[in-house]
Design a protein around this motif. Structure first.
Motif, PDB file in Angstrom:
ATOM      1  N   VAL A  11       0.839  -1.212   0.000  1.00  0.00           N
ATOM      2  CA  VAL A  11       0.000   0.000   0.000  1.00  0.00           C
ATOM      3  C   VAL A  11       0.870   1.257   0.000  1.00  0.00           C
ATOM      4  O   VAL A  11       0.628   2.201  -0.760  1.00  0.00           O
ATOM      5  CB  VAL A  11      -0.949  -0.010   1.218  1.00  0.00           C
ATOM      6  CG1 VAL A  11      -1.714   1.313   1.307  1.00  0.00           C
ATOM      7  CG2 VAL A  11      -1.926  -1.176   1.127  1.00  0.00           C
ATOM      8  N   ILE A  12       1.914   1.264   0.838  1.00  0.00           N
ATOM      9  CA  ILE A  12       2.807   2.433   0.911  1.00  0.00           C
ATOM     10  C   ILE A  12       3.556   2.615  -0.410  1.00  0.00           C
ATOM     11  O   ILE A  12       3.649   3.740  -0.933  1.00  0.00           O
ATOM     12  CB  ILE A  12       3.795   2.268   2.087  1.00  0.00           C
ATOM     13  CG1 ILE A  12       3.032   2.287   3.410  1.00  0.00           C
ATOM     14  CG2 ILE A  12       4.846   3.376   2.055  1.00  0.00           C
ATOM     15  CD1 ILE A  12       3.896   1.959   4.608  1.00  0.00           C
ATOM     16  N   ALA A  13       4.099   1.519  -0.949  1.00  0.00           N
ATOM     17  CA  ALA A  13       4.858   1.608  -2.200  1.00  0.00           C
ATOM     18  C   ALA A  13       3.958   2.043  -3.354  1.00  0.00           C
ATOM     19  O   ALA A  13       4.379   2.823  -4.217  1.00  0.00           O
ATOM     20  CB  ALA A  13       5.501   0.261  -2.513  1.00  0.00           C
ATOM     21  N   THR A  14       2.729   1.553  -3.394  1.00  0.00           N
ATOM     22  CA  THR A  14       1.795   1.944  -4.453  1.00  0.00           C
ATOM     23  C   THR A  14       1.490   3.436  -4.391  1.00  0.00           C
ATOM     24  O   THR A  14       1.446   4.118  -5.424  1.00  0.00           O
ATOM     25  CB  THR A  14       0.485   1.141  -4.326  1.00  0.00           C
ATOM     26  OG1 THR A  14       0.774  -0.259  -4.403  1.00  0.00           O
ATOM     27  CG2 THR A  14      -0.484   1.513  -5.435  1.00  0.00           C
ATOM     28  N   PRO A  42      -4.949  -5.911  15.888  1.00  0.00           N
ATOM     29  CA  PRO A  42      -4.863  -4.516  15.436  1.00  0.00           C
ATOM     30  C   PRO A  42      -4.474  -4.360  13.967  1.00  0.00           C
ATOM     31  O   PRO A  42      -5.004  -3.492  13.276  1.00  0.00           O
ATOM     32  CB  PRO A  42      -3.787  -3.916  16.357  1.00  0.00           C
ATOM     33  CG  PRO A  42      -3.780  -4.789  17.568  1.00  0.00           C
ATOM     34  CD  PRO A  42      -4.115  -6.156  17.083  1.00  0.00           C
ATOM     35  N   LEU A  43      -3.546  -5.210  13.482  1.00  0.00           N
ATOM     36  CA  LEU A  43      -3.152  -5.113  12.077  1.00  0.00           C
ATOM     37  C   LEU A  43      -4.318  -5.442  11.146  1.00  0.00           C
ATOM     38  O   LEU A  43      -4.446  -4.875  10.059  1.00  0.00           O
ATOM     39  CB  LEU A  43      -1.984  -6.054  11.783  1.00  0.00           C
ATOM     40  CG  LEU A  43      -0.580  -5.499  12.037  1.00  0.00           C
ATOM     41  CD1 LEU A  43       0.466  -6.561  11.748  1.00  0.00           C
ATOM     42  CD2 LEU A  43      -0.322  -4.256  11.218  1.00  0.00           C
ATOM     43  N   GLY A  44      -5.188  -6.343  11.593  1.00  0.00           N
ATOM     44  CA  GLY A  44      -6.358  -6.662  10.793  1.00  0.00           C
ATOM     45  C   GLY A  44      -7.292  -5.484  10.653  1.00  0.00           C
ATOM     46  O   GLY A  44      -7.856  -5.245   9.577  1.00  0.00           O
ATOM     47  N   LEU A  45      -7.457  -4.705  11.737  1.00  0.00           N
ATOM     48  CA  LEU A  45      -8.292  -3.505  11.664  1.00  0.00           C
ATOM     49  C   LEU A  45      -7.663  -2.443  10.783  1.00  0.00           C
ATOM     50  O   LEU A  45      -8.342  -1.784   9.986  1.00  0.00           O
ATOM     51  CB  LEU A  45      -8.520  -2.939  13.077  1.00  0.00           C
ATOM     52  CG  LEU A  45      -9.594  -3.606  13.926  1.00  0.00           C
ATOM     53  CD1 LEU A  45      -9.600  -2.989  15.318  1.00  0.00           C
ATOM     54  CD2 LEU A  45     -10.964  -3.464  13.286  1.00  0.00           C
ATOM     55  N   LEU A  46      -6.341  -2.270  10.902  1.00  0.00           N
ATOM     56  CA  LEU A  46      -5.665  -1.217  10.145  1.00  0.00           C
ATOM     57  C   LEU A  46      -5.628  -1.517   8.652  1.00  0.00           C
ATOM     58  O   LEU A  46      -5.767  -0.607   7.825  1.00  0.00           O
ATOM     59  CB  LEU A  46      -4.235  -1.033  10.681  1.00  0.00           C
ATOM     60  CG  LEU A  46      -4.109  -0.463  12.092  1.00  0.00           C
ATOM     61  CD1 LEU A  46      -2.649  -0.441  12.519  1.00  0.00           C
ATOM     62  CD2 LEU A  46      -4.698   0.931  12.179  1.00  0.00           C
ATOM     63  N   LEU A  47      -5.440  -2.792   8.302  1.00  0.00           N
ATOM     64  CA  LEU A  47      -5.280  -3.152   6.895  1.00  0.00           C
ATOM     65  C   LEU A  47      -6.520  -3.819   6.317  1.00  0.00           C
ATOM     66  O   LEU A  47      -6.503  -4.256   5.164  1.00  0.00           O
ATOM     67  CB  LEU A  47      -4.078  -4.094   6.741  1.00  0.00           C
ATOM     68  CG  LEU A  47      -2.727  -3.484   7.120  1.00  0.00           C
ATOM     69  CD1 LEU A  47      -1.630  -4.540   7.053  1.00  0.00           C
ATOM     70  CD2 LEU A  47      -2.387  -2.315   6.219  1.00  0.00           C
ATOM     71  N   GLY A  48      -7.589  -3.889   7.103  1.00  0.00           N
ATOM     72  CA  GLY A  48      -8.807  -4.522   6.614  1.00  0.00           C
ATOM     73  C   GLY A  48      -9.402  -3.806   5.418  1.00  0.00           C
ATOM     74  O   GLY A  48      -9.834  -4.435   4.447  1.00  0.00           O
ATOM     75  N   LEU A  49      -9.406  -2.468   5.452  1.00  0.00           N
ATOM     76  CA  LEU A  49     -10.024  -1.718   4.360  1.00  0.00           C
ATOM     77  C   LEU A  49      -9.235  -1.811   3.055  1.00  0.00           C
ATOM     78  O   LEU A  49      -9.840  -2.004   1.988  1.00  0.00           O
ATOM     79  CB  LEU A  49     -10.209  -0.255   4.765  1.00  0.00           C
ATOM     80  CG  LEU A  49     -11.290   0.510   4.001  1.00  0.00           C
ATOM     81  CD1 LEU A  49     -12.620  -0.207   4.072  1.00  0.00           C
ATOM     82  CD2 LEU A  49     -11.442   1.922   4.522  1.00  0.00           C
ATOM     83  N   PRO A  50      -7.900  -1.691   3.053  1.00  0.00           N
ATOM     84  CA  PRO A  50      -7.174  -1.926   1.797  1.00  0.00           C
ATOM     85  C   PRO A  50      -7.413  -3.319   1.223  1.00  0.00           C
ATOM     86  O   PRO A  50      -7.519  -3.483  -0.001  1.00  0.00           O
ATOM     87  CB  PRO A  50      -5.704  -1.733   2.197  1.00  0.00           C
ATOM     88  CG  PRO A  50      -5.741  -0.851   3.375  1.00  0.00           C
ATOM     89  CD  PRO A  50      -6.983  -1.197   4.110  1.00  0.00           C
TER      90      PRO A  50
END
Length: 341
Positions: free
Chosen positions: A34-37, A309-317
């Motif tokens: 996501v960051i690289a994109t 927590p990582l699931g919540l943060l990256l769930g939307l992408p």
């Protein structure tokens, strides 16, 4: 079943098991993607100004690091210094709320209490929920070495992906059959566009919610407005769930200060969310990421339960990418051409 089918089933189960065991690494890799994109779109803008790709990458990374340093210096340091004070005031607010609930129930006749919900039970559940959140935050921050290593891993992976994104993209395309590779490349391009739009939209949302929340809490004279405003801005990264969670601390603090302010804070946060969702992102963004609210909330909750927590943060992408592939590969390429005989 034939031997080949049993072997195929075994391979699928083994792959799912391995993927589950390395799920944290997979999530970190997705964060790097996501960051690289997003940075790659900035690099392309610099290349349009006739800047070499190497210098464009260095310039893009320098801008992000500079903005991150300014944010840490101006906001996060103050947030960390006042975070313990915020937690103490929240505990005090819950204790005060429990005292008021007992006082209120003591003035109600016993015959009426059977038909009314127990306020004491509600405050106990609220205290349990707040204690769980506080404990989770402390556990997340206490393992600082793991957190730093994960951040460094994501940073290194992002640079590696950004250095030669086309090679990684071609490797992904080669997974598909030869007849579908061109179409897969088109779908990846649409995923890239939607991811960039998502990052731009969520960044704008975080800034708007954080600034307006801070200003509103300052006007209402709620304790610790900067910390609560920053929490509201950061929580905007997680749709729906973040908006609800970020409103609880200022409401409790307002209740401790003057009870009428709690309703005012709730109304303030409601107005901010309505304006942000209806006007701000829709006026600035030409191509919004269209996700169904109920489906998004249910899937984000599932990601949070299974992956933390990582699931919540990256769930939307993940949902953005999954929805794009479902629309293009399943609906457009398989279901739409399917005609009944």
């Amino acid at each position: 079943m034939t031997l080949a089918r049993w072997l195929g089933l075994f391979v699928i189960i083994a792959s799912l098991y391995i993927l589950w065991q390395i799920r944290m690494v997979a999530f970190l890799f997705l964060a790097a993607v996501v960051i690289a994109t997003t940075l790659n779109r900035l690099v392309r803008r610099f290349k349009q100004s006739h800047v070499k790709r190497t210098y464009a990458i260095l310039l893009s990374i320098s801008i992000i690091l500079a903005l991150s340093g300014i944010l840490i210096a101006l906001v996060l340091v103050r947030f960390i210094n006042q975070f313990d004070q915020l937690l103490s005031l929240i505990r005090l607010s819950i204790s005060q709320l429990q005292y008021w609930s007992y006082e209120f129930q003591s003035r109600i006749p016993d015959g009426m209490m059977t038909n009314l919900p127990s306020l004491a039970s509600f405050t106990q559940q609220l205290q349990t929920a707040v204690s769980w959140i506080i404990t989770s935050i402390y556990l997340f921050l206490s393992n600082s070495l793991t957190l730093i290593l994960n951040i460094l891993l994501v940073f290194v992976l992002s640079i590696m992906l950004l250095a030669n994104p086309q090679r990684y993209r071609q490797g992904l395309v080669y997974i598909f059959p030869a007849f579908y590779r061109q179409r897969a490349d088109e779908i990846l391009s649409k995923c890239e566009v939607r991811l960039v739009h998502y990052v731009a939209e969520i960044t704008l949302s975080m800034v708007f919610v954080g600034v307006t929340s801070t200003i509103g809490l300052l006007v209402l004279k709620v304790p610790l407005p900067v910390v609560n405003g920053l929490l509201a801005g950061l929580s905007a990264f997680i749709p729906y769930v973040g908006a609800i969670a970020s409103a609880i601390p200022p409401i409790l603090l307002a209740l401790l200060d003057e009870p009428w302010k709690a309703g005012a804070v709730l109304f303030l946060y409601f107005i901010i969310q309505q304006v942000e969702g209806s006007f701000v992102t829709s006026l600035v963004m030409q191509h919004q990421v269209d996700l169904l609210p109920a489906t998004t909330l249910a899937l984000l909750t599932a990601f949070g339960i299974f992956f933390g927590p990582l699931g919540l943060l990256l769930g939307l992408p993940i949902l953005v990418i999954a929805q794009t592939w479902l629309e293009e590969a399943v609906v457009h390429d398989i279901l739409d051409p399917w005609k009944s005989q």
